[in-house]
Design an enzyme around this catalytic site. Sequence first.
Site, PDB file in Angstrom:
ATOM      1  N   GLY A  94       0.844  -1.190   0.000  1.00 56.11           N
ATOM      2  CA  GLY A  94       0.000   0.000   0.000  1.00 56.11           C
ATOM      3  C   GLY A  94       0.876   1.235   0.000  1.00 56.11           C
ATOM      4  N   LYS A  95       0.291   2.373  -0.164  1.00 57.66           N
ATOM      5  CA  LYS A  95       1.051   3.634  -0.070  1.00 57.66           C
ATOM      6  C   LYS A  95       0.053   4.759   0.142  1.00 57.66           C
ATOM      7  CE  LYS A  95       5.421   4.885  -0.487  1.00 57.66           C
ATOM      8  NZ  LYS A  95       6.571   4.073  -0.072  1.00 57.66           N
TER       9      LYS A  95
END
Length: 414
Positions: free
Chosen positions: A101-102
Site C-alpha cells: 500500500g502507499k
Amino acid sequence: MSLADATKHFFEQAAAGLDLEPGVRQLLETPQREVMVQVPVVKDDGTLEVYLGFRVQHNDARGPFKGGVRFHPSVDLDEVRGLAALMTWKCAAVNIPYGGGKGGIAVDPFTLNKRELKQMTRTFISKIFPFLGEKIDVPAPDVNTNAEVMGWIVDKANELAHDDVRGVVTGKPIELGGSVGRTEATGRGVALTTLRLLKYLGQDPAKMKVAVQGFGNNGSYTAYYLSQAGCRIVAVSDISGGFGDDNGLDIPAMMEYCKTSDKHLLAGYPDASPISNEQLLEGDVDILIPAALENQITADNADRIKASIVVEAANAPTTPEGDKILAERNIKVVPDILANAGGVTVSYFEWVQNLQSFYWDEDTVNTHLTNIMHNAFDDIWNLAKERNLSLRTAAYTIAIERVVKAMKLKGMLL
Ligand code: NAD
C-alpha cells in the site's frame, strides 16, 4: 513514463515469462482499493487550506497492506498507485508477510508550521481510518514524514479505536513502540545486498570505488556501512550539491557535519572537492548507488554511466529505457524491490514486537535483517542464473509467483 507505468512495465516484463491468465494479470495490475480524501487545515492566519490525501491498497493476498505516507507537492493518485504496487512486489520479493500500500498528501510540508502539520496528519488519519488497522493496513514514514509524524498517527488511531493499536503504524519513536535499528535499516540492507553481490562476483570490497547520490537517511547509512566494510566512497551528494575525493571520503565526519549544518545539508563541507550531479552519476566508479529520487538513470545518461554495478537504494531511480541500456551494457543492477527492502523488513520486526509486546535488542534485529536480506538475495540470484534473467526480472518473478500462490490458496482465483 510515470512511476505507475514504470512499475507496470517491470511487472509485465516478468509476467511475460509466467503462465498468468489475463484476469490474474489484470488483478495484479490494478489496486484493490483507492481512497482519496479532502484534508482541510485551518492555518494560524485563519485561512482554510484544503489538501488532497490518498491511500492506495494494491494487494493484501500475503498479509496486511504495508507502505509509507509521503507529504510532497508532486503526490497524486498515479504516483501513489505505482508506489503501492512496488510495495507488494518488495514485500513478496523478500518474503515478509505483507501486501502493498502507499499513501500521501499533495502538500509542501515546509509551508506549514508544526501545529498545522499535526492537524493535517490527524485529519488525514481520521478520514482514512476505516481502511487502516494493525491487521489491515499499516502505514510508515516516507518522503517528508518521520518518527514524530508516526507518533501523531498512532495517537489519533488509538483515540479512534478506543484501544492501544500501536501496531497500526511503524517507524514510530522507540518510546512509542518503535524498533531499535529501524533508522539505520534501509542503508544497512542496501549495504548487505551490495556486499552479497560482490561476494557472488568474487570482488573485494576494499577494491571498490563507490558513488552515492543522496545523503539522507538511506544514502548516508548506505555509505557508512559500505565504508565500514572497506569500500572507498569517492562521491556523495544531496540537494545542495556533491563532494568527491578519490582517496575516499570520511563518511562518519560527513554525517557528523550534517547534524549541525544548515538544513542538515552537505553544503559547505570543508574537507572534499565540490562535484556536480552529472559528475557523481557518470564518474569513474565501480558501484553507483542512487539513493535520492526517482528517474535518475534514464535514456539520456545510461550510456555514460561508468559503474559496472548499480544498486537501487531509492525507489524507481532507473526508468525502463535507462534499465534497457544498462542491461545492453552488461551493467549489473540490484533492483529497488530487493536493495532497499531493509527498511520495510525492520518495520515488520517493529510490528511483530508491538503485537507481542516483547522488545528485541539491536543484535537480534540485525541478525534477523541479515538473514532475510541474504536469503532474498540468494533466491533472486539463483533464479536469475537458472533462467538467465536480470536480477530485477528475477525479483519480480519470485514476487509475482508468491502473490499468485497466496491468491490461489485463498481460493481467490477459482
Ligand atoms: P531523505 O529525505 O532522508 O533523503 C533524501 C536525500 O536525497 C537527501 O539527502 C536530499 O538532499 C537528497 N536529494 C534530493 N534531491 C536531490 C538531488 N536532486 N540530487 C541529489 N540529492 C538529492 O529520504 P530517504 O528516506 O533517504 O529516501 C531516499 C530514497 O530512498 C527515496 O527514493 C525513498 O523512497 C527510498 N527509500 C527510503 C526508505 C527509508 O526507510 N528511508 C526505505 C525504502 C526506500
